[in-house]
Design an enzyme around this catalytic site. Structure first.
Site, PDB file in Angstrom:
ATOM      1  N   LYS A 194      -9.678  -4.892  15.183  1.00 36.18           N
ATOM      2  CA  LYS A 194      -8.761  -5.964  14.844  1.00 36.18           C
ATOM      3  C   LYS A 194      -8.901  -7.153  15.804  1.00 36.18           C
ATOM      4  CE  LYS A 194      -6.438  -5.197  10.984  1.00 36.18           C
ATOM      5  NZ  LYS A 194      -6.380  -3.876  10.450  1.00 36.18           N
ATOM      6  N   HIS A 213      -6.881 -10.438   5.130  1.00 38.35           N
ATOM      7  CA  HIS A 213      -6.555  -9.034   5.418  1.00 38.35           C
ATOM      8  C   HIS A 213      -6.380  -8.327   4.078  1.00 38.35           C
ATOM      9  CE1 HIS A 213      -3.686  -5.899   7.404  1.00 38.35           C
ATOM     10  NE2 HIS A 213      -4.939  -5.512   7.498  1.00 38.35           N
ATOM     11  N   SER A 232       0.222  -2.696   6.485  1.00 39.82           N
ATOM     12  CA  SER A 232      -0.161  -1.322   6.747  1.00 39.82           C
ATOM     13  C   SER A 232       0.591  -0.346   5.833  1.00 39.82           C
ATOM     14  CB  SER A 232       0.140  -0.997   8.204  1.00 39.82           C
ATOM     15  OG  SER A 232      -0.395   0.250   8.524  1.00 39.82           O
ATOM     16  N   ASP A 251     -10.540  -3.407   4.288  1.00 39.17           N
ATOM     17  CA  ASP A 251      -9.539  -4.046   5.158  1.00 39.17           C
ATOM     18  C   ASP A 251      -9.710  -5.533   5.471  1.00 39.17           C
ATOM     19  OD1 ASP A 251      -7.107  -3.425   6.674  1.00 39.17           O
ATOM     20  OD2 ASP A 251      -8.292  -3.880   8.449  1.00 39.17           O
TER      21      ASP A 251
HETATM   22  P1  ATP Z   1      -3.731  -0.208   6.954  1.00 38.38           P
HETATM   23  O1  ATP Z   1      -3.714  -1.719   6.961  1.00 38.38           O
HETATM   24  O2  ATP Z   1      -2.856   0.356   8.016  1.00 38.38           O
HETATM   25  O3  ATP Z   1      -5.114   0.360   6.939  1.00 38.38           O
HETATM   26  P2  ATP Z   1      -3.543   0.335   4.052  1.00 38.38           P
HETATM   27  O4  ATP Z   1      -2.939  -0.784   3.271  1.00 38.38           O
HETATM   28  O5  ATP Z   1      -4.999   0.495   3.985  1.00 38.38           O
HETATM   29  O6  ATP Z   1      -2.997   0.260   5.570  1.00 38.38           O
HETATM   30  P3  ATP Z   1      -3.494   2.995   3.008  1.00 38.38           P
HETATM   31  O7  ATP Z   1      -4.325   3.624   4.072  1.00 38.38           O
HETATM   32  O8  ATP Z   1      -4.123   2.780   1.685  1.00 38.38           O
HETATM   33  O9  ATP Z   1      -2.831   1.648   3.543  1.00 38.38           O
HETATM   34  O10 ATP Z   1      -2.181   3.864   2.897  1.00 38.38           O
HETATM   35  C1  ATP Z   1      -1.400   4.057   1.748  1.00 38.38           C
HETATM   36  C2  ATP Z   1      -0.688   5.389   1.964  1.00 38.38           C
HETATM   37  O11 ATP Z   1       0.333   5.583   1.000  1.00 38.38           O
HETATM   38  C3  ATP Z   1      -1.661   6.538   1.813  1.00 38.38           C
HETATM   39  O12 ATP Z   1      -1.307   7.534   2.744  1.00 38.38           O
HETATM   40  C4  ATP Z   1      -1.417   7.006   0.364  1.00 38.38           C
HETATM   41  O13 ATP Z   1      -1.692   8.372   0.190  1.00 38.38           O
HETATM   42  C5  ATP Z   1       0.083   6.739   0.217  1.00 38.38           C
HETATM   43  N1  ATP Z   1       0.557   6.437  -1.146  1.00 38.38           N
HETATM   44  C6  ATP Z   1       1.558   7.078  -1.776  1.00 38.38           C
HETATM   45  N2  ATP Z   1       1.818   6.545  -2.980  1.00 38.38           N
HETATM   46  C7  ATP Z   1       0.975   5.508  -3.140  1.00 38.38           C
HETATM   47  C8  ATP Z   1       0.751   4.559  -4.197  1.00 38.38           C
HETATM   48  N3  ATP Z   1       1.472   4.573  -5.306  1.00 38.38           N
HETATM   49  N4  ATP Z   1      -0.231   3.647  -4.023  1.00 38.38           N
HETATM   50  C9  ATP Z   1      -0.951   3.620  -2.892  1.00 38.38           C
HETATM   51  N5  ATP Z   1      -0.786   4.491  -1.853  1.00 38.38           N
HETATM   52  C10 ATP Z   1       0.171   5.434  -1.978  1.00 38.38           C
HETATM   53 MN    MN Z   2      -6.508   0.519   5.445  1.00 38.52          MN
END
Ligand code: ATP
Ligand code: MN
Length: 519
Positions: A194, A213, A232, A251
């Site tokens: 980051k 992002h 996140s 990301d």
């Molecule tokens: P970061 O910026 O911290 O990497 P991110 O946006 O990539 O965050 P993800 O790693 O995709 O976030 O996390 C989403 C989390 O929510 C996962 O653990 C996933 O299993 C859970 N989840 C539960 N329901 C849903 C949904 N409907 N859609 C997406 N993710 C879901």
């Molecule tokens: Mn992520």
């Protein structure tokens, strides 16, 4: 047959270990007692006190080339050149007297915008993290490598706030003029990736590129690109790894004159309560040799990882090269996006699972950068808490938020991209009453969006936010589409929705004045 020397890099001193392979870095990490191998072949490390980023410990050096451009606010604090130099000197001294690991890598898949990044780390597993997450140069490219930016991460070097002008012993100091980042007092590897994302948020706008992002993927035909913005835990990584589409990145991306490109060469997925059935590609990647697991608990006897345990943190992670995801786009590039999706995990359960945004809403929801988390209170009651992080990226922005919002609106207008907002959080009531949107239903919504199947579906406006909700979406039960209908008590829905709307209104006025935008 000539016997190969066993583990030739070990003990080879001088302690300068360059561009080591995953296998060699495994050996060093284990020899140094930094990490262990679990039953799946992944390397597992604990990060100690810090199991997430430390945004309040990040500073920009106040120096002539960047100081007039930086968006100074409580999240972007200044530190003097003198203070920075004193800490840099101590880091250089550490590197002269200790074993350190160097990876020469690239950021930015588009060669026209490529940044050559040298990452120097105290920990062998951080060196593997950098290798997994950034773009790995070919042997030829390494021959002519000259760093444009240097990141030095030495957790053992701790600051003294009274002497060093930091907030705590932990520091992330960015010098945009000399192009150096120094990180101390934290073992959380996410700081490394980051900090370069932060640098790109400064460098790329000057090259006509909008840094974002977001995750990105494309249709199997190779044409339509979709972007997924979100804070996140909202689903960038989960939803971009889709068996019916090809992953570009999970990301960080740039949007240039010719299309989008990944900044990275790897993914950093959450593993908490991961299920093979709903996230098969990510699950398989967590089980590979070369993958790093952070703060994942494992059975000490069998070494089988327990992804359900949040004993060390909710924020357990797997860091792996993007090519471990089947069908990933190895060029890391794609055309101009057809669809742009904002993800919010609304723990109040009032935002609709999908809505199409008009021009004013695009800017409003982008500048708001909303999600909600579930926070515990002293009495052990859990309650939703809003998070507003402008441009879905407040901790990484260097310029004022309007600059990024202008780049987004200009590009979606020029390329006729459609913009949507998805609630990947709660439906049928707030956290505790309703339930989290199922990944299967969210994936069905994404499928309908990218296949253009919501184009001609009639919509109705929700009365509180004025969002256009589709009347039906293929493969999604109609009851969940309108949150007011899915709540047992519609009056209670109206009260909660108005409460959230007033939080949005209050927040939007604080952006740029250093309020909650620090997210
Ligand atoms: P970061 O910026 O911290 O990497 P991110 O946006 O990539 O965050 P993800 O790693 O995709 O976030 O996390 C989403 C989390 O929510 C996962 O653990 C996933 O299993 C859970 N989840 C539960 N329901 C849903 C949904 N409907 N859609 C997406 N993710 C879901
Ligand atoms: Mn992520």
């Amino acid at each position: 047959m000539k016997a190969a020397p066993s583990r030739p890099e070990l003990g080879a001193g001088p302690a300068d270990r360059r561009n080591l392979s995953p296998a060699a870095l495994y050996e060093h990490a284990i020899r140094r007692d930094e990490a262990v191998i679990v039953s799946t072949g992944a390397l597992t490390a604990e990060t100690g006190k810090h199991t997430g980023r430390s945004p309040r410990d990040k500073f920009f050096v106040k120096e002539p080339t960047s100081q007039d451009s930086i968006w100074w606010h409580p999240g972007n604090q200044p530190i003097s050149v003198t203070k920075f130099d004193a800490l840099l000197e101590r880091m250089e001294e550490f590197c002269r007297t200790h074993e350190v690991f160097t990876q020469d890598v690239f950021a930015c898949a588009d060669a026209r915008h490529r940044l050559q990044v040298r990452v120097i780390t105290e920990l062998a597993w951080h060196s593997l993290f950098a290798r997994n997450l950034f773009i790995r140069p070919t042997a030829d490219e390494l021959m002519s490598f000259t760093p444009d930016f240097t990141v030095i991460s030495l957790p053992s070097v701790k600051a003294d706030p009274a002497r060093d002008g930091t907030r705590s012993e932990t520091f992330i100091l960015v010098d945009l003029g000399r192009r150096i980042v120094i990180i101390g007092g934290t073992e959380y590897a996410g700081e490394i990736k980051k900090s370069i994302f932060t640098a790109l948020n400064y460098l790329l706008p000057a090259q006509g590129v909008f840094p974002m992002h977001c995750s990105a993927n494309l249709g199997s035909g190779g044409s339509d690109v979709a972007l997924f913005f979100g804070l996140s835990g909202t689903g960038k990584t989960t939803l971009s790894a889709d068996p019916s589409r090809r992953l570009i990145g999970d990301d960080e991306h740039g949007w240039s004159e010719t299309g989008v490109f990944n900044f990275e060469g790897g993914c950093y997925a959450k593993t908490i309560r991961i299920r093979k059935a709903s996230e098969p590609e990510i699950y398989a990647a967590t089980e590979s040799f070369g993958t790093i697991l952070e703060n994942v608990v494992y059975d000490p006897r069998t070494r089988v990882p327990d992804y359900d345990s949040e004993e060390r943190t909710e924020n357990t992670r797997a860091a792996y090269p993007v090519d471990l995801i089947p069908n990933a786009v190895l060029s890391g590039t794609g055309k101009h996006p057809s669809n742009v999706i904002f993800l919010s995990a609304d723990a109040y359960g009032v935002l609709p699972p999908v809505a199409r945004l008009d021009e004013g809403q695009i800017r409003h929801y982008f500048l708001s950068g909303y999600t909600a988390k579930v926070a515990g209170t002293e009495r052990g009651v859990t309650e939703p808490e809003p998070i507003f992080s402008t441009c879905f990226a407040s901790p990484f922005l260097v310029l004022p938020p309007d600059r990024y919002a202008d780049m987004l609106t200009e590009r979606v207008n020029r390329h006729h991209s459609e913009v949507w907002m998805l609630n990947t959080g709660w439906v049928g009531g707030a956290y505790g009453v309703g339930q989290r949107m199922s990944i299967a239903h969210t994936r069905a919504i994404v499928r309908a969006v990218v296949q253009g199947r919501l184009h001609d579906v009639p919509t109705h406006a929700d009365p509180v936010f004025g969002l256009q909700i589709p009347d039906h979406v293929p493969d999604v039960p109609t009851e969940v589409l309108d949150p007011r209908d899915s709540w047992a008590d519609p009056d209670e829905y109206d009260r909660q929705a108005k409460k959230l709307r007033s939080m949005f209104e209050k927040n939007i006025h604080t952006i740029g004045k250093g309020g909650s935008a620090a997210g």
